[in-house]
Design a protein around this motif. Structure first.
Motif, PDB file in Angstrom:
ATOM      1  N   SER A 253       0.809  -1.223   0.000  1.00 53.17           N
ATOM      2  CA  SER A 253       0.000   0.000   0.000  1.00 53.17           C
ATOM      3  C   SER A 253       0.841   1.271   0.000  1.00 53.17           C
ATOM      4  O   SER A 253       0.443   2.276  -0.579  1.00 53.17           O
ATOM      5  CB  SER A 253      -0.926   0.007   1.226  1.00 53.17           C
ATOM      6  N   LEU A 254       2.001   1.226   0.670  1.00 54.25           N
ATOM      7  CA  LEU A 254       2.829   2.426   0.767  1.00 54.25           C
ATOM      8  C   LEU A 254       3.970   2.437  -0.241  1.00 54.25           C
ATOM      9  O   LEU A 254       4.640   3.458  -0.397  1.00 54.25           O
ATOM     10  CB  LEU A 254       3.397   2.569   2.182  1.00 54.25           C
ATOM     11  N   PRO A 312       5.485   6.750   2.263  1.00 50.32           N
ATOM     12  CA  PRO A 312       6.445   5.967   3.055  1.00 50.32           C
ATOM     13  C   PRO A 312       6.985   6.723   4.265  1.00 50.32           C
ATOM     14  O   PRO A 312       7.209   6.138   5.326  1.00 50.32           O
ATOM     15  CB  PRO A 312       7.564   5.653   2.046  1.00 50.32           C
ATOM     16  N   ALA A 313       7.197   8.031   4.103  1.00 45.45           N
ATOM     17  CA  ALA A 313       7.713   8.819   5.223  1.00 45.45           C
ATOM     18  C   ALA A 313       6.767   8.768   6.412  1.00 45.45           C
ATOM     19  O   ALA A 313       7.192   8.796   7.569  1.00 45.45           O
ATOM     20  CB  ALA A 313       7.941  10.262   4.785  1.00 45.45           C
ATOM     21  N   ALA A 314       5.465   8.678   6.126  1.00 47.18           N
ATOM     22  CA  ALA A 314       4.486   8.596   7.209  1.00 47.18           C
ATOM     23  C   ALA A 314       4.648   7.311   8.004  1.00 47.18           C
ATOM     24  O   ALA A 314       4.414   7.282   9.211  1.00 47.18           O
ATOM     25  CB  ALA A 314       3.071   8.690   6.636  1.00 47.18           C
ATOM     26  N   ALA A 315       5.062   6.233   7.321  1.00 44.50           N
ATOM     27  CA  ALA A 315       5.257   4.962   8.020  1.00 44.50           C
ATOM     28  C   ALA A 315       6.399   5.065   9.016  1.00 44.50           C
ATOM     29  O   ALA A 315       6.286   4.598  10.155  1.00 44.50           O
ATOM     30  CB  ALA A 315       5.537   3.851   7.011  1.00 44.50           C
ATOM     31  N   TRP A 316       7.508   5.679   8.610  1.00 45.00           N
ATOM     32  CA  TRP A 316       8.619   5.841   9.544  1.00 45.00           C
ATOM     33  C   TRP A 316       8.210   6.713  10.733  1.00 45.00           C
ATOM     34  O   TRP A 316       8.522   6.402  11.876  1.00 45.00           O
ATOM     35  CB  TRP A 316       9.827   6.452   8.826  1.00 45.00           C
ATOM     36  N   GLY A 317       7.497   7.793  10.443  1.00 49.62           N
ATOM     37  CA  GLY A 317       7.023   8.646  11.530  1.00 49.62           C
ATOM     38  C   GLY A 317       6.050   7.923  12.433  1.00 49.62           C
ATOM     39  O   GLY A 317       6.088   8.072  13.661  1.00 49.62           O
ATOM     40  N   ALA A 318       5.160   7.115  11.845  1.00 53.11           N
ATOM     41  CA  ALA A 318       4.177   6.380  12.639  1.00 53.11           C
ATOM     42  C   ALA A 318       4.849   5.380  13.566  1.00 53.11           C
ATOM     43  O   ALA A 318       4.464   5.247  14.740  1.00 53.11           O
ATOM     44  CB  ALA A 318       3.201   5.661  11.698  1.00 53.11           C
ATOM     45  N   TYR A 319       5.850   4.679  13.060  1.00 55.70           N
ATOM     46  CA  TYR A 319       6.554   3.719  13.907  1.00 55.70           C
ATOM     47  C   TYR A 319       7.325   4.420  15.029  1.00 55.70           C
ATOM     48  O   TYR A 319       7.433   3.891  16.142  1.00 55.70           O
ATOM     49  CB  TYR A 319       7.493   2.845  13.065  1.00 55.70           C
ATOM     50  N   PHE A 320       7.855   5.599  14.751  1.00 57.38           N
ATOM     51  CA  PHE A 320       8.521   6.366  15.808  1.00 57.38           C
ATOM     52  C   PHE A 320       7.510   6.753  16.890  1.00 57.38           C
ATOM     53  O   PHE A 320       7.798   6.611  18.093  1.00 57.38           O
ATOM     54  CB  PHE A 320       9.159   7.621  15.218  1.00 57.38           C
ATOM     55  N   VAL A 321       6.337   7.205  16.491  1.00 61.06           N
ATOM     56  CA  VAL A 321       5.307   7.602  17.456  1.00 61.06           C
ATOM     57  C   VAL A 321       4.838   6.382  18.255  1.00 61.06           C
ATOM     58  O   VAL A 321       4.654   6.456  19.481  1.00 61.06           O
ATOM     59  CB  VAL A 321       4.123   8.278  16.740  1.00 61.06           C
ATOM     60  N   MET A 322       4.658   5.240  17.577  1.00 65.06           N
ATOM     61  CA  MET A 322       4.268   4.027  18.296  1.00 65.06           C
ATOM     62  C   MET A 322       5.346   3.626  19.308  1.00 65.06           C
ATOM     63  O   MET A 322       5.039   3.162  20.410  1.00 65.06           O
ATOM     64  CB  MET A 322       3.998   2.891  17.314  1.00 65.06           C
ATOM     65  N   GLY A 323       6.613   3.811  18.948  1.00 69.02           N
ATOM     66  CA  GLY A 323       7.689   3.534  19.880  1.00 69.02           C
ATOM     67  C   GLY A 323       7.641   4.447  21.095  1.00 69.02           C
ATOM     68  O   GLY A 323       7.915   4.011  22.227  1.00 69.02           O
ATOM     69  N   LEU A 324       7.285   5.719  20.887  1.00 67.52           N
ATOM     70  CA  LEU A 324       7.137   6.641  22.014  1.00 67.52           C
ATOM     71  C   LEU A 324       6.078   6.138  22.996  1.00 67.52           C
ATOM     72  O   LEU A 324       6.312   6.078  24.210  1.00 67.52           O
ATOM     73  CB  LEU A 324       6.737   8.033  21.507  1.00 67.52           C
ATOM     74  N   GLY A 325       4.904   5.789  22.454  1.00 62.67           N
ATOM     75  CA  GLY A 325       3.825   5.332  23.324  1.00 62.67           C
ATOM     76  C   GLY A 325       4.157   4.029  24.018  1.00 62.67           C
ATOM     77  O   GLY A 325       3.946   3.889  25.232  1.00 62.67           O
ATOM     78  N   ALA A 326       4.686   3.069  23.272  1.00 61.19           N
ATOM     79  CA  ALA A 326       5.010   1.769  23.857  1.00 61.19           C
ATOM     80  C   ALA A 326       6.118   1.894  24.902  1.00 61.19           C
ATOM     81  O   ALA A 326       6.066   1.252  25.956  1.00 61.19           O
ATOM     82  CB  ALA A 326       5.425   0.794  22.763  1.00 61.19           C
ATOM     83  N   GLY A 327       7.132   2.714  24.626  1.00 57.85           N
ATOM     84  CA  GLY A 327       8.231   2.864  25.572  1.00 57.85           C
ATOM     85  C   GLY A 327       7.777   3.462  26.888  1.00 57.85           C
ATOM     86  O   GLY A 327       8.136   2.959  27.975  1.00 57.85           O
ATOM     87  N   ALA A 328       6.992   4.532  26.831  1.00 55.12           N
ATOM     88  CA  ALA A 328       6.499   5.157  28.056  1.00 55.12           C
ATOM     89  C   ALA A 328       5.611   4.198  28.837  1.00 55.12           C
ATOM     90  O   ALA A 328       5.711   4.082  30.067  1.00 55.12           O
ATOM     91  CB  ALA A 328       5.740   6.434  27.722  1.00 55.12           C
ATOM     92  N   TRP A 329       4.729   3.490  28.136  1.00 56.94           N
ATOM     93  CA  TRP A 329       3.853   2.541  28.810  1.00 56.94           C
ATOM     94  C   TRP A 329       4.652   1.423  29.473  1.00 56.94           C
ATOM     95  O   TRP A 329       4.395   1.054  30.622  1.00 56.94           O
ATOM     96  CB  TRP A 329       2.850   1.942  27.822  1.00 56.94           C
ATOM     97  N   ASN A 330       5.626   0.853  28.774  1.00 57.39           N
ATOM     98  CA  ASN A 330       6.386  -0.274  29.316  1.00 57.39           C
ATOM     99  C   ASN A 330       7.128   0.099  30.589  1.00 57.39           C
ATOM    100  O   ASN A 330       7.171  -0.681  31.550  1.00 57.39           O
ATOM    101  CB  ASN A 330       7.383  -0.786  28.270  1.00 57.39           C
TER     102      ASN A 330
END
Length: 405
Positions: A253-254, A312-330
């Protein structure tokens, strides 16, 4: 900090530094092995069934062994258990390195080693969590978990895979030899942790089954702890569904080149490393519960970004944002789980938490495929985003009570 009549505790103590060093080295070794074992299986067998079987053997101990392992860790001294687990894993990976070098590492060998390594890891995980609480003390849990999450992320998701790529190109056996070396060093570092750091375990008076059930009952009947672990299980279900289809979505898709897809995971790791210090600092100002709710919403936003944009750039940004949320939660969920768990039950509750998280991952991945087949890959990702946000909002009252708990 020195407890009244007790050992010195805190993240600045030698005991914690030795434990953190062991965690760092073993995480790099685990990262090398996690990348090299499925890769070697694929290259040496060219058989999808063999690759799938080794993957199942790697996960199975977390479903079958983790709960009794946690109960046994509660009966034993965590320092000695962690040393023994590292030494055992060192021996198994060293044996595997030799068999790979001689060409004798067939599918039965790979299955057996995968199962044994993960079985020992269930003991190491519970013992390491217990020793972390003993060495860090109750007031330093957020910062201690932040350091552990950072080193684990850097080791398992960045340094380990990069090291595996370099060593595998030279000779696959070197990957497993390097893992064995890392685990041996980790065992030596844990041995340097003073014995007085840990409290003597309480010997079980009942059966192992009864103690396992006691741990599960305590988790279920404690509302704040149940909320934390319940959210972990549900988000694991959703994120595993996203992970199951995300790479295919990125390619089809991307239009992301297949060779670039692994860089998405690096973006997640960078996001996690960025979130760790911020999570600890924000929790001091806003409270753990508020930051944990915010972390879940950030994770949901990252999923939404991945599904909403076609660049594609949105995918890299999205994964960075998901890492922010997952890291803080963990970081914060681990600290609160440890704080809410009585020391004698630490191993059992940690194992029950792992079983719930790991047990729902295959279910999430299994559901994602049929949903994508009947609708679209984008539907899976956006649906997971909406449900993650809903879970965050539903859990908000419980999570906000963590500050008072």
């Amino acid at each position: 900090m020195v407890g009244l009549g007790g050992p010195e505790v805190g993240i600045r103590t030698p005991a914690f530094r030795f434990l953190l060093g062991a965690w760092t080295v073993s995480s790099v070794g685990d990262g090398v092995r996690a990348a090299a074992l499925p890769l070697f299986t694929a290259v040496s067998t060219r058989d999808p069934l063999a690759v799938s079987a080794v993957a199942v053997a790697t996960v199975l101990p977390w479903l079958l062994i983790a709960l009794p392992a946690g109960a046994m860790v509660d009966r034993w001294r965590s320092r000695n258990t962690l040393i023994s687990a590292h030494v055992f894993r060192c021996a198994v990976t060293l044996l595997l390195a030799g068999l790979v070098h001689t060409g004798d590492a067939g599918v039965p060998v790979l299955l057996g080693c995968a199962f044994l390594l993960s079985t020992a890891e269930t003991f190491a995980d519970s013992a390491g969590q217990t020793l972390l609480v003993s060495s860090a003390g109750p007031t330093d849990l957020e910062r201690a978990n932040g350091r552990f999450v950072s080193t684990e992320t850097a080791g398992v998701e960045i340094a380990g895979p990069l090291g595996a790529a370099a060593l595998f190109a030279w000779h696959p056996a070197l990957c497993f030899a390097a893992t064995a070396l890392a685990l041996g060093i980790a065992a030596s570092l844990v041995a340097a942790v003073p014995r007085r750091t840990e409290r003597a375990p309480q010997r079980g008076t009942g059966s192992l089954r009864a103690e396992v059930l006691d741990g599960v009952r305590f988790l279920v009947r404690n509302p704040p702890l149940r909320a934390v672990v319940g959210v972990v299980g549900l988000t694991a279900l959703l994120t595993s569904g996203v992970n199951a289809v995300a790479f295919l979505y990125a390619i089809e898709s991307l239009g992301l080149p297949a060779a670039s897809v692994p860089t998405l995971l690096v973006c997640t790791a960078i996001g996690t490393l960025s979130a760790v210090p911020a999570a600890s600092a924000l929790s001091q100002r806003l409270g753990n519960g508020a930051v944990m709710v915010g972390a879940l919403l950030v994770l949901a936003i990252g999923m939404a970004l991945l599904g909403a944009f076609d660049a594609p750039a949105a995918a890299w940004g999205a994964y960075f944002v998901m890492g922010l949320g997952a890291g803080a939660w963990n970081v914060l969920s681990a600290a609160n789980r440890q704080r809410l768990t009585p020391r004698p039950m630490m191993g059992r509750v940690t194992s029950a938490h792992r079983v719930l998280a790991w047990g729902l991952m295959p279910l999430g991945a299994g559901i994602a495929g049929p949903i994508a087949e009947t609708s679209s890959l984008r539907t899976v990702i956006l649906g997971a985003s909406v449900l993650t946000a809903a879970i965050a909002l539903a859990a908000t009252p419980r999570l906000l009570r963590l500050n008072r708990a």
